[in-house]
Enzyme design. Structure first.
Site, PDB file in Angstrom:
ATOM      1  N   HIS A  22       0.832  -1.200   0.000  1.00  0.00           N
ATOM      2  CA  HIS A  22       0.000   0.000   0.000  1.00  0.00           C
ATOM      3  C   HIS A  22       0.870   1.255   0.000  1.00  0.00           C
ATOM      4  CE1 HIS A  22      -3.660   2.341   1.006  1.00  0.00           C
ATOM      5  NE2 HIS A  22      -2.800   3.126   1.654  1.00  0.00           N
ATOM      6  N   GLU A  23       1.803   1.297   0.924  1.00  0.00           N
ATOM      7  CA  GLU A  23       2.657   2.484   1.028  1.00  0.00           C
ATOM      8  C   GLU A  23       3.596   2.596  -0.168  1.00  0.00           C
ATOM      9  OE1 GLU A  23       1.941   4.713   3.101  1.00  0.00           O
ATOM     10  OE2 GLU A  23       0.521   3.473   4.202  1.00  0.00           O
TER      11      GLU A  23
END
Length: 452
Positions: A22-23
């Protein structure tokens, strides 16, 4: 590894993988848009490991594994040196900011597809959607033992897991569902299951049980698994005996044996127990004995034996595709899971589904451990579902989440100027309140309700 330790470990592994992807989505698009990235952290708190790359970005691992973040150069977060103003996130065009924020959920969506692709290439083992026993609504709807469900409301079904998902959605919507089944003789038949007749407050976690439907793989055979010393069966029945009849009445499952014992026990006298033992058929006389359930105090007739396999049955369904064929299947499955997830959110908002379906870290940890115990493909499916859930939740228009920021930027795109700091601060406050409420509900569902 104990269940608690295993649950914690696999939750850390799952969240570590999903948060990293996600990051990384935010990070990768931010760098392509010329945004300066100060820190890429997996976990919260003081870093236990970190290093810097040649661009000055600090990559860190922190001890609280319940999330992560990417810290960018941004004038709203602190003073920015003049030479780095061109890298400030807040100074980038609104479309670039939208791309950076949306990249995190999109990364999780792509990860879901990749995980499902890997699962299908390896081969997902499951159970066939074959009916084992029916009563109640399932029986009234015409389902019979041996029926194999091949479609639910037009959606093709290959496993019992998929069938349960289809039936659960229909039950929550209080609408009848159309099944296409193949009966024991191979005939293609349409059945209408009256899920609308389910009573209010039925167990949404066990819709098939509420309907009176039991799958074939859950039906226990009348096989002797244990003989209690001093019981009527001691010295006569043996572990491994398969009971086939009582006084001439056929016994095909453990469930059919119990009522027969109550009937003949109440009659009095011996019963003739027919068994299969090492290829031979035997008829053995036994006297049922009146016993008491230590938990409920209820009395019943029994022989002093435990029935069933004592272990999970072998999987009898396999979904496996070649590397190329698995791509459209994984994409299609992701779309179906996304539709089901959004449907569940809609049902909870409209009151058609219980808020008990909101789960928190305790449930996630337990499911992570259980899926890891069942094998690699089950854990890959769990990761895919969790990754998809993370993508969907983050896209909800709640301030402090990615979806809230996207809402701000879309408003800015329409009106031609950013929202005021006061409006954004109020939105952040509302968002934090909503998240606090959801977290409290999830923890209640995880911990308090089972105790109560």
């Amino acid at each position: 590894m104990s269940e608690i330790a295993g649950s914690i470990w696999w939750m850390i592994v799952a969240l570590g993988v999903l948060v990293t992807f996600h990051e990384f989505g935010h990070y990768w698009v931010a760098r392509r848009c010329g945004v300066g990235v100060l820190r890429f952290s997996v976990g919260f708190g003081k870093p236990i490991w970190s290093r810097r790359d040649r661009h000055g970005t600090e990559f860190a691992i922190a001890p609280i594994p319940l999330g992560g973040y990417v810290k960018m150069v941004d004038e709203r977060e602190g003073e920015v040196p003049a030479e780095r103003l061109g890298e400030a996130f807040n100074r980038k065009p609104v479309l670039q900011r939208i791309a950076v924020v949306a990249a995190g959920p999109i990364a999780n969506l792509l990860l879901c597809v990749a995980l499902l692709w890997a699962m299908f290439v390896i081969g997902k083992e499951d159970y066939a959607p074959v009916v084992g026993r029916v009563d109640g609504i399932a029986q009234q709807s015409g389902l019979r033992p041996g029926d194999r469900i091949v479609a639910v409301d037009g959606r093709a079904i290959a496993t019992a897991t998929e069938a349960v998902m289809g039936l659960t959605g229909a039950a929550m919507d209080r609408r009848d569902v159309q099944l296409r089944v193949e009966d024991a003789s191979g005939n293609d038949i349409s059945r209408r299951v009256y899920t609308s007749r389910l009573p209010a407050g039925f167990d949404e976690q066990d819709v098939t049980g509420a309907l009176g439907l039991r799958w074939q793989f859950t039906v226990e055979p009348a096989e002797v698994r244990q003989v209690r010393p001093g019981s009527p069966a001691a010295g006569t029945l043996q572990v491994g005996d398969l009971i086939t009849a009582i006084d001439g009445q056929a016994v095909d499952t453990a469930d059919t044996l119990r009522p027969l014992l109550q009937k003949f026990g109440a009659r009095g006298g011996e019963v003739m127990v027919e068994v299969e033992r090492e290829g031979s058929r035997l008829a053995l006389p036994l006297q049922p004995q009146r016993m008491t359930d230590p938990d409920t105090g209820a009395e019943f007739w029994a022989l002093g034996i435990a029935l069933g396999r004592g272990h999970a049955p072998a999987y009898d369904a396999l979904q496996r595709y070649g590397p190329l064929a698995a791509i459209p299947v994984a994409v299609r499955q992701t779309g179906q899971l996304a539709a089901d997830s959004l449907g569940m959110i809609r049902r909870m908002v409209t009151g058609h589904a219980s808020l008990q379906n909101v789960s928190g870290p305790v449930t996630i940890a337990k499911v992570a451990n259980a899926s890891a115990d069942r094998g690699l493909t089950w854990f890959l499916q769990f990761l895919a579902l969790l990754s998809l859930s993370l993508a969907i939740v983050n896209l909800l228009p709640i301030p402090v989440l990615d979806g809230g920021h996207l809402l701000y930027y879309l408003i800015e795109l329409v009106k031609g100027s950013p929202l005021s700091e006061r409006a954004m601060a109020a939105g952040q406050f509302i968002g934090l309140a909503i998240l606090a409420g959801l977290m409290g509900l999830a923890l209640y569902n995880d911990i308090l309700r089972p105790v109560i």
